[in-house]
Design a protein around this motif. Sequence first.
Motif, PDB file in Angstrom:
ATOM      1  N   THR A  48      11.019  -1.663  -1.800  1.00 41.12           N
ATOM      2  CA  THR A  48       9.899  -0.355  -1.183  1.00 41.12           C
ATOM      3  C   THR A  48      10.167  -0.146   0.355  1.00 41.12           C
ATOM      4  O   THR A  48      10.414   0.991   1.385  1.00 41.12           O
ATOM      5  N   THR A  49      11.191  -1.358   1.283  1.00 45.68           N
ATOM      6  CA  THR A  49      11.774  -0.723   2.679  1.00 45.68           C
ATOM      7  C   THR A  49      12.823  -0.302   2.546  1.00 45.68           C
ATOM      8  O   THR A  49      12.606   0.905   2.972  1.00 45.68           O
ATOM      9  N   GLU A  50      13.747  -0.219   1.662  1.00 44.31           N
ATOM     10  CA  GLU A  50      14.781   0.109   1.735  1.00 44.31           C
ATOM     11  C   GLU A  50      14.252   1.776   1.647  1.00 44.31           C
ATOM     12  O   GLU A  50      14.396   2.811   2.128  1.00 44.31           O
ATOM     13  N   GLY A 106       0.724  -0.537  -0.007  1.00 49.00           N
ATOM     14  CA  GLY A 106      -0.117  -0.316  -0.206  1.00 49.00           C
ATOM     15  C   GLY A 106       1.171   1.064   0.068  1.00 49.00           C
ATOM     16  O   GLY A 106       2.228   1.358  -0.540  1.00 49.00           O
ATOM     17  N   ASP A 107      -0.051   2.284   0.506  1.00 51.64           N
ATOM     18  CA  ASP A 107       1.340   3.997   0.356  1.00 51.64           C
ATOM     19  C   ASP A 107       1.724   3.525   1.581  1.00 51.64           C
ATOM     20  O   ASP A 107       1.361   4.033   2.537  1.00 51.64           O
ATOM     21  N   LYS A 152       3.759  -8.263   4.316  1.00 52.99           N
ATOM     22  CA  LYS A 152       3.278  -8.547   2.500  1.00 52.99           C
ATOM     23  C   LYS A 152       4.544  -8.401   1.475  1.00 52.99           C
ATOM     24  O   LYS A 152       4.359  -7.818   0.628  1.00 52.99           O
ATOM     25  N   VAL A 153       5.343  -8.683   2.130  1.00 53.23           N
ATOM     26  CA  VAL A 153       7.110  -8.892   1.382  1.00 53.23           C
ATOM     27  C   VAL A 153       6.806  -9.094   0.350  1.00 53.23           C
ATOM     28  O   VAL A 153       7.465  -9.116  -1.080  1.00 53.23           O
ATOM     29  N   ASP A 154       6.128 -10.616   0.069  1.00 41.92           N
ATOM     30  CA  ASP A 154       6.554 -11.361  -0.478  1.00 41.92           C
ATOM     31  C   ASP A 154       4.937 -10.736  -1.859  1.00 41.92           C
ATOM     32  O   ASP A 154       5.668 -10.886  -3.060  1.00 41.92           O
TER      33      ASP A 154
END
Length: 331
Positions: A218-220, A166-167, A210-212
Amino acid sequence: MPANLTPEYKKAEDWYRNAGTDSERLLALEEMLRTIPKHKGTEHMRADIKRRMSKLRATLESGAKKGGAKHVDVFHVPKTGAGQVALIGLPNCGKSALLAALSNAKVQVADYPFSSDKPVPGMIRHEDVQIEMVDMPPITADYAAPGQVNTYRHCDLIAIVVDLAGDVLEQLQVCLDYLDAHRLILEESSEAQDEAGQPVGHKAFVICTKVDAAPPQTTETLRELCDRNLEFIEVSATTGQGLEHLTRRIFEMLDIVRVYAKKPGEEADMKEPFTLPRGATVMDLAVKIHRELAQKLKSARAWNSPTAHDGQNIPRDHVVTDKEIIELHFA
């Protein structure tokens, strides 16, 4: 004479305006009184703060005497296990799915928002230690249940849950705004304390779910955009990715140690350790086992200790370490 109010006072005043319960309002007023400049220009303000504090204390005491036993606070979640971590996040961020994947808690995992309307606790495990994780009702930029601040106030860790699909920046900011408004994140510069004399805020970190299903990096990107010193942990409730790392980091962030008790002449109980804050002593262990019996503690021996040989006698003020075996002798 101008009041010349400090930024610390104005922050405490904002906390008071955003408070959702009388207990939290009292904490905020105490912080306002502590941080307000003490000169002739603030005399009336200080008197008003003291008046409001006195009125709130009377209200809280009256409520406890009259109807305390009948009122059930659904947001009061008694602590069990080695520590309690409370989840916070927007609708459909994956909190319930995460708890379901880590525990046997009866949570409702649904694709529609606000499927959780009250706290749902579950026990997660790191090796031989059980830790309580609490799935909380979601918040939005415009709404959070008034009482749920109490759960966050009394937990040990706060986990901000962000859906990587998501955002992410908006989700994180909404959660941080809520936590900041209620002074729930530990601040080294703050001296605000609760009724037990403990710091008002708690350690917080971010669970990226939901990293998969998320785009790479995205996390970085979120970490780079975030101006806070927060730890980000990626997980997937669907594939199990990162779950073991998550439970280990929660254990480490609780800053506790496991101690295995041993009765004289018997084998140590290596299945159910006692958990104590890091820095605790042999005497603290004795008190946890039996408060009255602890006064009769005569001597102790240690195994698996970095500072003593196996079976060596140790003093009462010996600081216990993780996975140490302690044999207590009582008079």
